[in-house]
Design a protein around this motif. Structure first.
Motif, PDB file in Angstrom:
ATOM      1  N   ARG A 118      26.291 -30.307  -0.759  1.00  0.00           N
ATOM      2  CA  ARG A 118      25.910 -29.309   0.239  1.00  0.00           C
ATOM      3  C   ARG A 118      25.967 -29.886   1.654  1.00  0.00           C
ATOM      4  O   ARG A 118      26.410 -29.215   2.584  1.00  0.00           O
ATOM      5  N   ARG A 119      25.517 -31.134   1.815  1.00  0.00           N
ATOM      6  CA  ARG A 119      25.552 -31.753   3.137  1.00  0.00           C
ATOM      7  C   ARG A 119      26.983 -31.936   3.622  1.00  0.00           C
ATOM      8  O   ARG A 119      27.304 -31.625   4.781  1.00  0.00           O
ATOM      9  N   ASN A 120      27.854 -32.407   2.751  1.00  0.00           N
ATOM     10  CA  ASN A 120      29.253 -32.583   3.147  1.00  0.00           C
ATOM     11  C   ASN A 120      29.915 -31.247   3.464  1.00  0.00           C
ATOM     12  O   ASN A 120      30.694 -31.133   4.421  1.00  0.00           O
ATOM     13  N   PHE A 121      29.609 -30.235   2.653  1.00  0.00           N
ATOM     14  CA  PHE A 121      30.183 -28.909   2.898  1.00  0.00           C
ATOM     15  C   PHE A 121      29.688 -28.344   4.231  1.00  0.00           C
ATOM     16  O   PHE A 121      30.468 -27.781   5.012  1.00  0.00           O
ATOM     17  N   ARG A 122      28.401 -28.504   4.510  1.00  0.00           N
ATOM     18  CA  ARG A 122      27.842 -28.005   5.762  1.00  0.00           C
ATOM     19  C   ARG A 122      28.440 -28.726   6.966  1.00  0.00           C
ATOM     20  O   ARG A 122      28.750 -28.089   7.989  1.00  0.00           O
ATOM     21  N   ASP A 124      31.429 -30.132   7.150  1.00  0.00           N
ATOM     22  CA  ASP A 124      32.819 -29.690   7.316  1.00  0.00           C
ATOM     23  C   ASP A 124      32.893 -28.319   7.954  1.00  0.00           C
ATOM     24  O   ASP A 124      33.726 -28.071   8.849  1.00  0.00           O
ATOM     25  N   VAL A 125      32.015 -27.406   7.528  1.00  0.00           N
ATOM     26  CA  VAL A 125      32.016 -26.058   8.110  1.00  0.00           C
ATOM     27  C   VAL A 125      31.619 -26.098   9.576  1.00  0.00           C
ATOM     28  O   VAL A 125      32.250 -25.453  10.433  1.00  0.00           O
ATOM     29  N   ASN A 126      30.575 -26.867   9.899  1.00  0.00           N
ATOM     30  CA  ASN A 126      30.138 -26.959  11.295  1.00  0.00           C
ATOM     31  C   ASN A 126      31.209 -27.583  12.183  1.00  0.00           C
ATOM     32  O   ASN A 126      31.396 -27.186  13.334  1.00  0.00           O
ATOM     33  N   ARG A 127      31.948 -28.555  11.632  1.00  0.00           N
ATOM     34  CA  ARG A 127      33.003 -29.194  12.415  1.00  0.00           C
ATOM     35  C   ARG A 127      34.133 -28.207  12.714  1.00  0.00           C
ATOM     36  O   ARG A 127      34.634 -28.154  13.846  1.00  0.00           O
ATOM     37  N   ALA A 130      32.919 -25.665  15.263  1.00  0.00           N
ATOM     38  CA  ALA A 130      32.849 -26.250  16.602  1.00  0.00           C
ATOM     39  C   ALA A 130      34.227 -26.312  17.250  1.00  0.00           C
ATOM     40  O   ALA A 130      34.370 -26.072  18.455  1.00  0.00           O
ATOM     41  N   LYS A 131      35.265 -26.632  16.454  1.00  0.00           N
ATOM     42  CA  LYS A 131      36.614 -26.678  17.011  1.00  0.00           C
ATOM     43  C   LYS A 131      37.071 -25.299  17.474  1.00  0.00           C
ATOM     44  O   LYS A 131      37.684 -25.156  18.533  1.00  0.00           O
ATOM     45  N   ARG A 132      36.772 -24.273  16.686  1.00  0.00           N
ATOM     46  CA  ARG A 132      37.156 -22.921  17.079  1.00  0.00           C
ATOM     47  C   ARG A 132      36.350 -22.443  18.275  1.00  0.00           C
ATOM     48  O   ARG A 132      36.851 -21.691  19.113  1.00  0.00           O
ATOM     49  N   LYS A 133      35.104 -22.890  18.370  1.00  0.00           N
ATOM     50  CA  LYS A 133      34.264 -22.474  19.489  1.00  0.00           C
ATOM     51  C   LYS A 133      34.754 -23.050  20.803  1.00  0.00           C
ATOM     52  O   LYS A 133      34.598 -22.436  21.860  1.00  0.00           O
TER      53      LYS A 133
END
Length: 293
Positions: A118-122, A124-127, A130-133
């Protein structure tokens, strides 16, 4: 009709075939020889002639092991361990306490594994978010503003002295003939630092270019975000340029004063990078729109 093809290297191969019996393909890798026969009708039979090198000496063995070291195989190993451990306890005549202990160990490992996934998935999603933002949204710079509030009183006098020395050298060589001298007497940007409202970054720019849009404001007379102590010790921005008219004893100095300056606008900062030190080839700064007061 018979066809034969041979190749000789570390991984050499032999291809021999006939119209009736099919083709035999032999491959030699390192010290191991593997052959198979391809017969008519798209049927193949494999045969191994010799095995000289053991599995521990096989060059591909670490790669195979690494491929099996995944979360799926870890969870499968836990299930197998729990089954074998329960069977072993039952064979030795152990009670339910040992079964509960095995369940606790396997449950703790499974919970830790799920937390890691879950930590790794979270992350990766946040990264990715952030790039799209960065492409569409702006980023707040309150941390820079907080730093400038403390750093500006230390840096501003040094900056003012550096600018005075640089400008005086230029003015001394560019003084018109009808003037005796040009000199910058005073230059200060005040005690209130400039403020960075927000920044927008363009991550899709060239690999050696850093491109950003900064919302910048310099309003030293705005006291809304200043404390009572800062207002009491406030120093206003001021620039004094001394112009001396005449020659020698009959010259007179006139002061050109610029004060109460304020502006805000959107600046584009483009940094061109390079490999040699100091790793910055050039910096371009320009306003994207007319600055406002």
């Amino acid at each position: 009709m018979t066809t034969t093809q041979k190749m000789r290297n570390d991984g050499s191969s032999e291809l021999a075939g006939s119209q009736d019996s099919g083709m035999d393909l032999c491959t030699t890798q390192s010290r191991e020889r593997v052959c198979w026969t391809i017969k008519p009708g798209l049927k193949a039979s494999w045969k191994i002639n010799s095995m000289v090198v053991s599995l521990l000496q096989h060059s591909n063995w670490p790669i195979i092991i690494t491929g099996f070291l995944t979360d799926w195989y870890h969870n499968t190993a836990v299930i197998i361990f729990s089954c074998l451990a329960s069977w072993f306890v039952a064979v030795l005549g152990g009670g339910l306490a040992w079964i509960f202990l095995i369940m606790a160990i396997c449950g703790t490992y499974y919970r830790t594994s799920i937390r890691r996934v879950r930590r790794n998935f979270r992350d990766d999603v946040n990264r990715e978010l952030a790039k799209r933002k960065l492409d569409t949204d702006t980023e707040s710079l309150e941390w820079i503003n907080s730093f400038l509030v403390k750093f500006w009183p230390i840096f501003q006098p040094v900056l003012a002295e550096t600018i005075i020395n640089s400008v005086d050298q230029v003015l001394s060589t560019s003084t018109p003939a009808f003037l005796d001298s040009l000199r910058m007497k005073t230059f200060t940007l005040g005690s209130k630092p400039p403020r960075m409202e927000h920044v927008r970054t363009y991550p899709k720019a060239e690999d050696d270019v850093v491109l950003m849009d900064w919302k910048f404001s310099f309003t030293p007379n705005d006291h809304a975000d200043m404390t009572a102590r800062q207002i009491k010790n406030k120093i206003n921005p001021k620039v004094v340029l001394e112009i001396r008219i005449g020659k020698a004893m009959i010259s007179k100095g006139l002061d050109v004063i610029v004060e109460d300056m304020a502006f805000s606008g959107l600046m584009r900062v483009k940094i061109k990078l390079q490999i040699p030190f100091p790793h910055v080839e050039k910096v371009e700064i320009c306003f994207l729109e007319r600055p406002s007061e």
